[in-house]
Design a protein around this motif. Sequence first.
Motif, PDB file in Angstrom:
ATOM      1  N   GLY A   1      -7.958   3.663  -4.733  1.00  0.00           N
ATOM      2  CA  GLY A   1      -8.525   4.897  -4.190  1.00  0.00           C
ATOM      3  C   GLY A   1     -10.003   5.016  -4.412  1.00  0.00           C
ATOM      4  O   GLY A   1     -10.579   6.090  -4.232  1.00  0.00           O
TER       5      GLY A   1
ATOM      6  N   ALA B   1       1.333   1.578   6.758  1.00  0.00           N
ATOM      7  CA  ALA B   1       0.675   2.839   6.423  1.00  0.00           C
ATOM      8  C   ALA B   1      -0.328   3.240   7.490  1.00  0.00           C
ATOM      9  O   ALA B   1      -0.448   4.425   7.849  1.00  0.00           O
ATOM     10  CB  ALA B   1      -0.017   2.718   5.063  1.00  0.00           C
TER      11      ALA B   1
ATOM     12  N   TYR C   1       0.849  -1.186   0.000  1.00  0.00           N
ATOM     13  CA  TYR C   1       0.000   0.000   0.000  1.00  0.00           C
ATOM     14  C   TYR C   1       0.885   1.236   0.000  1.00  0.00           C
ATOM     15  O   TYR C   1       1.639   1.463   0.951  1.00  0.00           O
ATOM     16  CB  TYR C   1      -0.930   0.005   1.223  1.00  0.00           C
ATOM     17  N   HIS C   2       0.817   2.016  -1.070  1.00  0.00           N
ATOM     18  CA  HIS C   2       1.581   3.255  -1.174  1.00  0.00           C
ATOM     19  C   HIS C   2       3.070   3.043  -0.930  1.00  0.00           C
ATOM     20  O   HIS C   2       3.717   3.836  -0.244  1.00  0.00           O
ATOM     21  CB  HIS C   2       1.048   4.316  -0.200  1.00  0.00           C
ATOM     22  N   GLY C   3       3.630   1.973  -1.479  1.00  0.00           N
ATOM     23  CA  GLY C   3       5.042   1.704  -1.307  1.00  0.00           C
ATOM     24  C   GLY C   3       5.407   1.169   0.055  1.00  0.00           C
ATOM     25  O   GLY C   3       6.588   0.983   0.363  1.00  0.00           O
ATOM     26  N   ASP C   4       4.424   0.925   0.891  1.00  0.00           N
ATOM     27  CA  ASP C   4       4.627   0.404   2.246  1.00  0.00           C
ATOM     28  C   ASP C   4       3.750  -0.831   2.379  1.00  0.00           C
ATOM     29  O   ASP C   4       3.187  -1.316   1.400  1.00  0.00           O
ATOM     30  CB  ASP C   4       4.236   1.489   3.260  1.00  0.00           C
TER      31      ASP C   4
ATOM     32  N   PRO D   1      -6.489   8.200  -1.468  1.00  0.00           N
ATOM     33  CA  PRO D   1      -5.082   8.046  -1.152  1.00  0.00           C
ATOM     34  C   PRO D   1      -4.206   8.795  -2.131  1.00  0.00           C
ATOM     35  O   PRO D   1      -4.615   9.114  -3.242  1.00  0.00           O
ATOM     36  CB  PRO D   1      -4.856   6.527  -1.259  1.00  0.00           C
ATOM     37  N   GLY D   2      -2.975   9.052  -1.741  1.00  0.00           N
ATOM     38  CA  GLY D   2      -2.029   9.766  -2.582  1.00  0.00           C
ATOM     39  C   GLY D   2      -1.399   8.861  -3.616  1.00  0.00           C
ATOM     40  O   GLY D   2      -1.938   7.813  -3.975  1.00  0.00           O
ATOM     41  N   ALA D   3      -0.223   9.243  -4.063  1.00  0.00           N
ATOM     42  CA  ALA D   3       0.441   8.517  -5.137  1.00  0.00           C
ATOM     43  C   ALA D   3       0.701   7.071  -4.730  1.00  0.00           C
ATOM     44  O   ALA D   3       1.195   6.792  -3.658  1.00  0.00           O
ATOM     45  CB  ALA D   3       1.763   9.201  -5.468  1.00  0.00           C
ATOM     46  N   PHE D   4       0.349   6.126  -5.604  1.00  0.00           N
ATOM     47  CA  PHE D   4       0.518   4.703  -5.331  1.00  0.00           C
ATOM     48  C   PHE D   4       1.389   4.085  -6.398  1.00  0.00           C
ATOM     49  O   PHE D   4       1.148   4.255  -7.580  1.00  0.00           O
ATOM     50  CB  PHE D   4      -0.844   4.013  -5.319  1.00  0.00           C
ATOM     51  N   GLU D   5       2.431   3.369  -5.978  1.00  0.00           N
ATOM     52  CA  GLU D   5       3.286   2.664  -6.919  1.00  0.00           C
ATOM     53  C   GLU D   5       2.525   1.454  -7.426  1.00  0.00           C
ATOM     54  O   GLU D   5       2.198   0.548  -6.673  1.00  0.00           O
ATOM     55  CB  GLU D   5       4.573   2.211  -6.228  1.00  0.00           C
TER      56      GLU D   5
ATOM     57  N   VAL E   1      -6.528   0.090  -2.997  1.00  0.00           N
ATOM     58  CA  VAL E   1      -5.299   0.626  -3.585  1.00  0.00           C
ATOM     59  C   VAL E   1      -5.567   1.524  -4.787  1.00  0.00           C
ATOM     60  O   VAL E   1      -4.725   2.355  -5.146  1.00  0.00           O
ATOM     61  CB  VAL E   1      -4.314  -0.504  -3.988  1.00  0.00           C
TER      62      VAL E   1
END
Length: 230
Positions: free
Chosen positions: A192, A33, A25-28, A202-206, A190
Amino acid sequence: MFVTGLLLAADSSPHLGVPRQLLAYHGDTLLGATLDVARNCGFDQLIVTLGSAADQIRDRVDLDGVRVVDSPHADTGSSSIVPALDAVDHGTDGIVVMLGDQPGVTSATVWSLVAEVAGPATPIGVSRYDNGHGHPCWFGRELFGELRQLRSDDDLWDLIEGGSYPLTQVDAIGNIPARAGTWDDYRRLVSGHTPAHGAFTPGAFEDTPIDDAHPVPLPTRPRRRRRTST
Protein backbone atom coordinates in the motif's frame (compact mmCIF):
# COMPACT_ATOMS: atom_id res chain seq x y z
CA MET A 1 -23.34 7.50 -24.53
CA PHE A 2 -21.92 4.02 -25.16
CA VAL A 3 -18.50 3.50 -23.52
CA THR A 4 -16.16 0.54 -23.97
CA GLY A 5 -13.61 -0.29 -21.29
CA LEU A 6 -10.34 -1.74 -22.64
CA LEU A 7 -8.10 -3.41 -20.05
CA LEU A 8 -4.58 -4.09 -21.35
CA ALA A 9 -3.17 -7.30 -19.84
CA ALA A 10 -1.16 -8.85 -22.66
CA ASP A 11 2.35 -7.83 -21.63
CA SER A 12 4.85 -10.61 -20.94
CA SER A 13 6.34 -9.21 -17.69
CA PRO A 14 9.96 -9.40 -18.88
CA HIS A 15 11.33 -7.80 -15.72
CA LEU A 16 9.56 -10.32 -13.48
CA GLY A 17 10.01 -13.53 -15.42
CA VAL A 18 6.47 -14.62 -14.45
CA PRO A 19 2.97 -13.47 -15.48
CA ARG A 20 2.36 -10.35 -13.39
CA GLN A 21 -1.36 -10.81 -13.95
CA LEU A 22 -1.30 -13.81 -11.58
CA LEU A 23 0.59 -12.24 -8.71
CA ALA A 24 -1.33 -12.29 -5.44
CA TYR A 25 -3.21 -9.16 -4.48
CA HIS A 26 -5.78 -8.82 -1.69
CA GLY A 27 -6.52 -12.54 -1.70
CA ASP A 28 -7.06 -12.44 -5.47
CA THR A 29 -4.79 -12.14 -8.49
CA LEU A 30 -3.55 -8.75 -9.64
CA LEU A 31 -5.57 -8.98 -12.84
CA GLY A 32 -8.63 -10.27 -10.99
CA ALA A 33 -8.58 -7.28 -8.65
CA THR A 34 -8.16 -4.85 -11.54
CA LEU A 35 -11.00 -6.51 -13.44
CA ASP A 36 -13.23 -6.00 -10.39
CA VAL A 37 -12.48 -2.27 -10.56
CA ALA A 38 -13.28 -2.23 -14.28
CA ARG A 39 -16.56 -4.08 -13.72
CA ASN A 40 -17.56 -1.51 -11.10
CA CYS A 41 -17.15 1.26 -13.68
CA GLY A 42 -20.35 0.19 -15.41
CA PHE A 43 -18.93 0.10 -18.94
CA ASP A 44 -21.38 -0.80 -21.68
CA GLN A 45 -18.74 -3.23 -22.95
CA LEU A 46 -15.58 -4.53 -21.26
CA ILE A 47 -12.66 -6.00 -23.23
CA VAL A 48 -9.43 -7.48 -21.86
CA THR A 49 -6.35 -8.33 -23.93
CA LEU A 50 -4.27 -11.39 -23.05
CA GLY A 51 -0.85 -12.45 -24.32
CA SER A 52 1.32 -15.56 -23.96
CA ALA A 53 -0.02 -16.34 -20.47
CA ALA A 54 -3.62 -16.45 -21.71
CA ASP A 55 -4.18 -20.14 -20.88
CA GLN A 56 -2.89 -19.75 -17.33
CA ILE A 57 -4.98 -16.62 -16.83
CA ARG A 58 -8.13 -18.29 -18.12
CA ASP A 59 -7.60 -21.08 -15.57
CA ARG A 60 -7.18 -18.76 -12.59
CA VAL A 61 -9.00 -15.48 -13.27
CA ASP A 62 -12.75 -14.93 -13.44
CA LEU A 63 -13.37 -13.58 -16.94
CA ASP A 64 -17.14 -13.88 -16.83
CA GLY A 65 -18.89 -11.20 -18.88
CA VAL A 66 -15.63 -9.95 -20.41
CA ARG A 67 -14.77 -10.02 -24.10
CA VAL A 68 -11.30 -11.57 -24.33
CA VAL A 69 -8.96 -10.66 -27.18
CA ASP A 70 -5.84 -12.76 -27.64
CA SER A 71 -2.76 -10.79 -28.56
CA PRO A 72 0.15 -13.29 -28.61
CA HIS A 73 2.45 -10.89 -30.46
CA ALA A 74 2.37 -8.44 -27.54
CA ASP A 75 5.36 -10.39 -26.20
CA THR A 76 7.44 -8.97 -29.04
CA GLY A 77 6.24 -5.44 -28.36
CA SER A 78 3.35 -5.33 -30.80
CA SER A 79 0.31 -3.33 -29.77
CA SER A 80 -2.55 -5.28 -28.18
CA ILE A 81 -4.81 -2.26 -28.73
CA VAL A 82 -4.86 -2.84 -32.49
CA PRO A 83 -6.50 -6.32 -32.42
CA ALA A 84 -8.78 -5.21 -29.58
CA LEU A 85 -10.32 -2.54 -31.81
CA ASP A 86 -11.86 -5.29 -33.94
CA ALA A 87 -13.85 -6.41 -30.89
CA VAL A 88 -15.15 -2.95 -29.98
CA ASP A 89 -18.90 -2.55 -30.40
CA HIS A 90 -19.77 -0.69 -33.59
CA GLY A 91 -22.00 1.68 -31.65
CA THR A 92 -19.41 2.78 -29.10
CA ASP A 93 -18.60 6.45 -28.70
CA GLY A 94 -15.09 5.72 -27.47
CA ILE A 95 -12.85 3.56 -25.30
CA VAL A 96 -11.43 4.02 -21.81
CA VAL A 97 -7.99 2.40 -21.69
CA MET A 98 -6.87 0.89 -18.36
CA LEU A 99 -3.92 -1.33 -17.37
CA GLY A 100 -4.24 -4.87 -16.06
CA ASP A 101 -1.70 -4.42 -13.25
CA GLN A 102 -3.01 -1.13 -11.85
CA PRO A 103 -5.76 -1.95 -9.31
CA GLY A 104 -5.34 1.41 -7.59
CA VAL A 105 -7.29 3.19 -10.32
CA THR A 106 -10.73 3.88 -8.87
CA SER A 107 -14.12 3.81 -10.52
CA ALA A 108 -14.52 7.45 -9.40
CA THR A 109 -11.50 8.39 -11.53
CA VAL A 110 -13.04 6.64 -14.52
CA TRP A 111 -16.43 8.27 -13.97
CA SER A 112 -14.80 11.72 -13.74
CA LEU A 113 -12.94 11.12 -16.98
CA VAL A 114 -16.04 9.92 -18.85
CA ALA A 115 -18.10 12.84 -17.51
CA GLU A 116 -15.57 15.33 -18.86
CA VAL A 117 -15.34 13.77 -22.31
CA ALA A 118 -19.08 13.22 -22.71
CA GLY A 119 -19.43 16.44 -24.64
CA PRO A 120 -19.34 16.53 -28.44
CA ALA A 121 -16.14 15.77 -30.34
CA THR A 122 -13.78 15.07 -27.44
CA PRO A 123 -11.06 13.00 -29.11
CA ILE A 124 -8.63 12.41 -26.23
CA GLY A 125 -8.95 12.55 -22.47
CA VAL A 126 -6.25 11.75 -19.92
CA SER A 127 -6.17 11.54 -16.13
CA ARG A 128 -3.97 14.22 -14.56
CA TYR A 129 -2.53 13.08 -11.24
CA ASP A 130 -0.35 15.12 -8.87
CA ASN A 131 2.80 13.66 -10.42
CA GLY A 132 1.79 13.52 -14.09
CA HIS A 133 -0.51 12.00 -16.66
CA GLY A 134 -1.65 8.40 -16.34
CA HIS A 135 -4.40 5.91 -17.02
CA PRO A 136 -7.32 5.77 -17.47
CA CYS A 137 -7.30 7.48 -20.86
CA TRP A 138 -10.15 8.17 -23.28
CA PHE A 139 -10.08 7.91 -27.06
CA GLY A 140 -13.13 8.88 -29.09
CA ARG A 141 -14.22 6.80 -32.06
CA GLU A 142 -12.72 9.37 -34.42
CA LEU A 143 -9.27 8.36 -33.12
CA PHE A 144 -9.64 4.64 -33.90
CA GLY A 145 -7.88 5.04 -37.23
CA GLU A 146 -4.88 6.56 -35.47
CA LEU A 147 -4.91 3.84 -32.80
CA ARG A 148 -4.73 1.18 -35.52
CA GLN A 149 -1.35 2.61 -36.54
CA LEU A 150 0.24 2.00 -33.11
CA ARG A 151 3.31 -0.20 -33.11
CA SER A 152 3.16 -0.76 -29.34
CA ASP A 153 0.70 0.05 -26.58
CA ASP A 154 3.10 2.63 -25.13
CA ASP A 155 2.93 4.56 -28.39
CA LEU A 156 -0.50 5.83 -27.41
CA TRP A 157 1.35 8.43 -25.33
CA ASP A 158 2.82 9.85 -28.52
CA LEU A 159 -0.75 10.29 -29.70
CA ILE A 160 -1.78 11.89 -26.40
CA GLU A 161 1.16 14.26 -26.15
CA GLY A 162 1.75 14.89 -29.85
CA GLY A 163 -0.50 17.95 -29.97
CA SER A 164 -2.31 16.94 -33.16
CA TYR A 165 -5.66 16.58 -31.36
CA PRO A 166 -7.36 18.52 -28.58
CA LEU A 167 -6.55 17.03 -25.19
CA THR A 168 -8.90 17.09 -22.20
CA GLN A 169 -7.02 16.75 -18.91
CA VAL A 170 -9.13 15.52 -16.00
CA ASP A 171 -7.86 15.92 -12.44
CA ALA A 172 -7.45 12.70 -10.46
CA ILE A 173 -6.71 12.46 -6.74
CA GLY A 174 -3.15 11.70 -5.60
CA ASN A 175 -0.26 10.22 -7.53
CA ILE A 176 -0.37 7.83 -10.47
CA PRO A 177 -1.47 4.46 -8.99
CA ALA A 178 1.32 1.93 -8.55
CA ARG A 179 2.03 -0.88 -11.01
CA ALA A 180 3.99 -4.14 -10.75
CA GLY A 181 6.78 -3.53 -13.24
CA THR A 182 9.52 -4.92 -10.96
CA TRP A 183 9.62 -6.97 -7.76
CA ASP A 184 10.24 -3.80 -5.76
CA ASP A 185 7.22 -2.20 -7.44
CA TYR A 186 5.14 -5.25 -6.54
CA ARG A 187 6.24 -5.16 -2.91
CA ARG A 188 5.30 -1.49 -2.69
CA LEU A 189 1.99 -2.22 -4.38
CA VAL A 190 0.93 -4.93 -1.95
CA SER A 191 2.15 -2.96 1.06
CA GLY A 192 0.00 0.00 0.00
CA HIS A 193 3.00 2.32 -0.30
CA THR A 194 3.50 4.73 -3.16
CA PRO A 195 6.07 7.55 -3.39
CA ALA A 196 5.26 10.99 -1.98
CA HIS A 197 1.94 11.30 -0.19
CA GLY A 198 0.65 7.84 -1.12
CA ALA A 199 -2.70 8.28 -2.83
CA PHE A 200 -3.17 4.53 -3.28
CA THR A 201 -4.37 2.92 -0.07
CA PRO A 202 -5.49 -0.68 -0.62
CA GLY A 203 -7.67 -2.44 1.93
CA ALA A 204 -6.94 -5.50 4.00
CA PHE A 205 -4.24 -7.70 2.42
CA GLU A 206 -3.58 -11.31 3.33
CA ASP A 207 0.13 -11.39 4.04
CA THR A 208 1.89 -13.61 1.50
CA PRO A 209 5.68 -13.89 1.69
CA ILE A 210 7.43 -13.39 -1.63
CA ASP A 211 9.94 -16.09 -2.46
CA ASP A 212 11.99 -15.09 -5.49
CA ALA A 213 12.74 -18.75 -6.20
CA HIS A 214 8.99 -19.43 -6.49
CA PRO A 215 7.81 -15.92 -7.17
CA VAL A 216 4.12 -16.30 -8.05
CA PRO A 217 2.03 -16.42 -4.86
CA LEU A 218 -1.37 -17.49 -6.17
CA PRO A 219 -4.73 -16.88 -4.53
CA THR A 220 -5.45 -18.99 -1.47
CA ARG A 221 -9.18 -19.24 -2.14
CA PRO A 222 -10.37 -21.57 -4.91
CA ARG A 223 -11.73 -19.90 -7.99
CA ARG A 224 -14.46 -21.51 -10.06
CA ARG A 225 -13.85 -21.63 -13.80
CA ARG A 226 -16.57 -19.68 -15.53
CA ARG A 227 -17.70 -19.34 -19.10
CA THR A 228 -15.66 -16.75 -20.98
CA SER A 229 -17.06 -14.48 -23.64
CA THR A 230 -14.77 -14.56 -26.69
